[in-house]
Structures are given as structure tokens and as C-alpha cells.
Design an enzyme around this catalytic site. Structure first.
Site, PDB file in Angstrom:
ATOM      1  N   CYS A  98       0.846  -1.188   0.000  1.00  0.00           N
ATOM      2  CA  CYS A  98       0.000   0.000   0.000  1.00  0.00           C
ATOM      3  C   CYS A  98       0.884   1.242   0.000  1.00  0.00           C
ATOM      4  O   CYS A  98       1.757   1.391   0.862  1.00  0.00           O
ATOM      5  CB  CYS A  98      -0.899  -0.019   1.236  1.00  0.00           C
ATOM      6  SG  CYS A  98      -1.672   1.572   1.618  1.00  0.00           S
ATOM      7  N   GLU A  99       0.703   2.121  -0.959  1.00  0.00           N
ATOM      8  CA  GLU A  99       1.564   3.290  -1.056  1.00  0.00           C
ATOM      9  C   GLU A  99       1.220   4.375  -0.033  1.00  0.00           C
ATOM     10  O   GLU A  99       1.976   5.333   0.132  1.00  0.00           O
ATOM     11  CB  GLU A  99       1.519   3.883  -2.463  1.00  0.00           C
ATOM     12  CG  GLU A  99       0.190   4.489  -2.868  1.00  0.00           C
ATOM     13  CD  GLU A  99       0.234   5.034  -4.287  1.00  0.00           C
ATOM     14  OE1 GLU A  99      -0.463   6.022  -4.550  1.00  0.00           O
ATOM     15  OE2 GLU A  99       0.954   4.473  -5.142  1.00  0.00           O
ATOM     16  N   HIS A 100       0.106   4.226   0.667  1.00  0.00           N
ATOM     17  CA  HIS A 100      -0.269   5.222   1.670  1.00  0.00           C
ATOM     18  C   HIS A 100       0.303   4.905   3.047  1.00  0.00           C
ATOM     19  O   HIS A 100       0.508   5.812   3.856  1.00  0.00           O
ATOM     20  CB  HIS A 100      -1.797   5.330   1.758  1.00  0.00           C
ATOM     21  CG  HIS A 100      -2.426   5.726   0.469  1.00  0.00           C
ATOM     22  ND1 HIS A 100      -3.435   4.990  -0.122  1.00  0.00           N
ATOM     23  CD2 HIS A 100      -2.164   6.752  -0.385  1.00  0.00           C
ATOM     24  CE1 HIS A 100      -3.783   5.564  -1.264  1.00  0.00           C
ATOM     25  NE2 HIS A 100      -3.026   6.620  -1.452  1.00  0.00           N
ATOM     26  N   HIS A 101       0.528   3.605   3.313  1.00  0.00           N
ATOM     27  CA  HIS A 101       1.049   3.218   4.630  1.00  0.00           C
ATOM     28  C   HIS A 101       2.272   2.310   4.534  1.00  0.00           C
ATOM     29  O   HIS A 101       2.847   1.955   5.549  1.00  0.00           O
ATOM     30  CB  HIS A 101      -0.041   2.501   5.431  1.00  0.00           C
ATOM     31  CG  HIS A 101      -1.302   3.298   5.556  1.00  0.00           C
ATOM     32  ND1 HIS A 101      -2.413   3.067   4.767  1.00  0.00           N
ATOM     33  CD2 HIS A 101      -1.627   4.339   6.361  1.00  0.00           C
ATOM     34  CE1 HIS A 101      -3.363   3.921   5.079  1.00  0.00           C
ATOM     35  NE2 HIS A 101      -2.926   4.698   6.036  1.00  0.00           N
ATOM     36  N   GLN A 139      -4.929  -0.875  -4.884  1.00  0.00           N
ATOM     37  CA  GLN A 139      -5.576  -2.010  -5.548  1.00  0.00           C
ATOM     38  C   GLN A 139      -6.321  -1.592  -6.804  1.00  0.00           C
ATOM     39  O   GLN A 139      -6.321  -2.309  -7.812  1.00  0.00           O
ATOM     40  CB  GLN A 139      -6.534  -2.693  -4.567  1.00  0.00           C
ATOM     41  CG  GLN A 139      -7.235  -3.916  -5.157  1.00  0.00           C
ATOM     42  CD  GLN A 139      -8.087  -4.634  -4.136  1.00  0.00           C
ATOM     43  OE1 GLN A 139      -7.759  -4.673  -2.952  1.00  0.00           O
ATOM     44  NE2 GLN A 139      -9.209  -5.186  -4.574  1.00  0.00           N
ATOM     45  N   HIS A 167      -5.821  -6.081   3.118  1.00  0.00           N
ATOM     46  CA  HIS A 167      -4.901  -4.966   3.322  1.00  0.00           C
ATOM     47  C   HIS A 167      -4.498  -4.871   4.791  1.00  0.00           C
ATOM     48  O   HIS A 167      -5.345  -4.661   5.659  1.00  0.00           O
ATOM     49  CB  HIS A 167      -5.566  -3.654   2.895  1.00  0.00           C
ATOM     50  CG  HIS A 167      -5.923  -3.600   1.437  1.00  0.00           C
ATOM     51  ND1 HIS A 167      -5.361  -2.698   0.559  1.00  0.00           N
ATOM     52  CD2 HIS A 167      -6.784  -4.351   0.693  1.00  0.00           C
ATOM     53  CE1 HIS A 167      -5.859  -2.886  -0.654  1.00  0.00           C
ATOM     54  NE2 HIS A 167      -6.730  -3.886  -0.593  1.00  0.00           N
ATOM     55  N   CYS A 169      -3.001  -2.510   6.102  1.00  0.00           N
ATOM     56  CA  CYS A 169      -3.231  -1.149   6.593  1.00  0.00           C
ATOM     57  C   CYS A 169      -4.629  -1.008   7.165  1.00  0.00           C
ATOM     58  O   CYS A 169      -4.929  -0.037   7.863  1.00  0.00           O
ATOM     59  CB  CYS A 169      -2.999  -0.124   5.486  1.00  0.00           C
ATOM     60  SG  CYS A 169      -3.986  -0.367   4.008  1.00  0.00           S
TER      61      CYS A 169
END
Length: 223
Positions: A98-101, A139, A167, A169
Site C-alpha cells: 500500500c503506497e499510503h502506509h 488495488q 490490506h 493497513c
């Protein structure tokens, strides 16, 4: 569910496009140094027993994960008497981040298409999924990228891709819902216009374990 269609993101001759990240070769020595600094800031001692060599191992993993094979060719085989047959490849499990977390997500991928005079080599579906998973991702984007690449390979938009993800995250942080699953679906061409074909794909994708759910919104863990 996301339903979208766009132009193909395919490199010439059917080769997989080079991933966006990383733009340059990874300096594993530098990464190992940063991991050592992180351990210190977390109150750890990189030189203690158990952590010796950890920064180098982590750096090697990042280098391996963010360097997927970008030369794989999607081989097609001529089958002149084959058309209007639904082909579905499921059970493809890939890991992405996940590129956010920057936490892992496990993605179950199912892809379908309608051949017209030729078929795609089955092993290439898994390689394509692995290629687009080997980077910082979301995703929804991965689902679209796989579909767009397959569109370029077969030369038509008669492609459908469903992805069901777990996920971390969402499972190990935030709301910590371990059983939460996110489903994304990309349909194009006849899969979008033919309700019977669309339903066949959804039914068979469900049987393969992806379980697309048209009533579920995509990637809710970021909301």
C-alpha cells in the site's frame, strides 16, 4: 466495485512496461543505512544480537521487491478455429505494498478474456500480475493496469479483471478489521456491454476465490 476502461499501457511487442518506481537503481547500501537509523530512532540497537544484518536483509528485500521482471513477453498462440470462448485464469495470489502506509496487501487476481483466433499463454497471466504488484500500489490502479496490459496483448477490449485484497493497513492498524476484504473489478468491451458474459465472469471469478461484489465500494480502508 470500480468499473473503468482506458487505453492500453502496453510496451511495444507485448513486453511489460517498465514500472514507474523506482526511476533509478536502488542503492542498497544507502537503504541499509537508513534502516539502521530507523532502528535507532525506534529505540533499538542495530548492533545487538538478533538485529545484526537486519538492515542489509531489509535493503536486499526492497531491491528485489521493487525490481520485477520487465522483459516478460505475453506469448500468444494461434488457434484459428477458436472464438467466442470465455477464458478465465484465477487463483493468482500476489503481494504488493500500500503506497499510503507502506504495509503489505495480499491480492487474489482473476482475469478473463474472449479469444479471437489466438490464445494467451497461461503462465503469462501470473507474471503480469506479479509485475504490476511489485511496487508501491493501490488495488484500484493495479486492477486497471492488469486489464489495460491484457487489452494491449489481445488487441481488443474484451477483458475483465477482478481483484480481492486483504490490506494490512486496515487489518493491523486503524480500525483493525482482520476480516475486511476489498474487491475491485475492471470490465471492458463485451464484458461491459453483454450482461450475460459479465455475469458468467462474475460467477466463475467467484468460484475461483476472487468473489467480486458489485455492491462493495473499493478500498474502504483509506476512508
Amino acid at each position: 466495485m470500480t468499473i473503468s476502461i482506458a487505453g492500453p499501457e502496453t510496451a511495444p511487442n507485448g513486453a511489460l512496461p517498465v514500472p514507474g518506481p523506482p526511476a533509478a537503481a536502488i542503492n542498497t547500501g544507502r537503504v541499509a543505512g537508513l534502516i539502521s537509523q530507523l532502528l535507532v530512532e525506534l529505540g533499538e540497537d542495530p548492533a545487538r544480537e538478533g538485529l545484526i544484518g537486519t538492515p542489509d536483509r531489509v535493503a536486499a528485500w526492497w531491491n528485489d521487491f521493487l525490481s520485477p521482471d520487465d522483459t516478460t513477453m505475453a506469448t500468444c498462440f494461434t488457434e484459428s478455429r477458436l472464438n467466442d470462448q470465455l477464458v478465465i485464469v484465477g487463483g493468482m495470489s500476489v503481494w504488493s505494498l500500500c503506497e499510503h502506509h507502506m504495509l503489505p496487501m495480499n491480492l487474489k487476481v482473476t482475469a478473463g478474456y474472449v479469444p479471437d483466433g489466438e490464445v494467451v499463454g497461461l503462465s503469462k497471466f501470473g507474471r503480469i500480475a506479479q509485475h504490476f504488484a511489485g511496487r508501491l500500489q493501490v488495488q484500484e490502479r493495479l486492477t486497471r493496469q492488469i486489464a489495460e496490459h491484457l487489452t494491449g496483448v489481445i488487441g481488443r477490449k474484451d477483458v475483465a479483471v477482478a481483484v480481492r485484497g486483504t490490506h494490512l493497513c486496515m487489518s493491523m492498524r486503524g480500525v483493525r478489521m482482520e476480516d475486511a476484504r476489498t474487491t475491485t473489478v475492471h470490465t471492458g468491451g463485451r464484458f461491459r456491454t453483454d450482461p450475460v458474459l459479465n455475469q458468467q465472469f462474475v460467477t466463475l471469478a467467484t468460484a475461483s476465490g476472487t468473489r467480486p461484489n458489485p455492491d462493495r465500494s473499493a478500498d474502504q480502508e483509506r476512508r
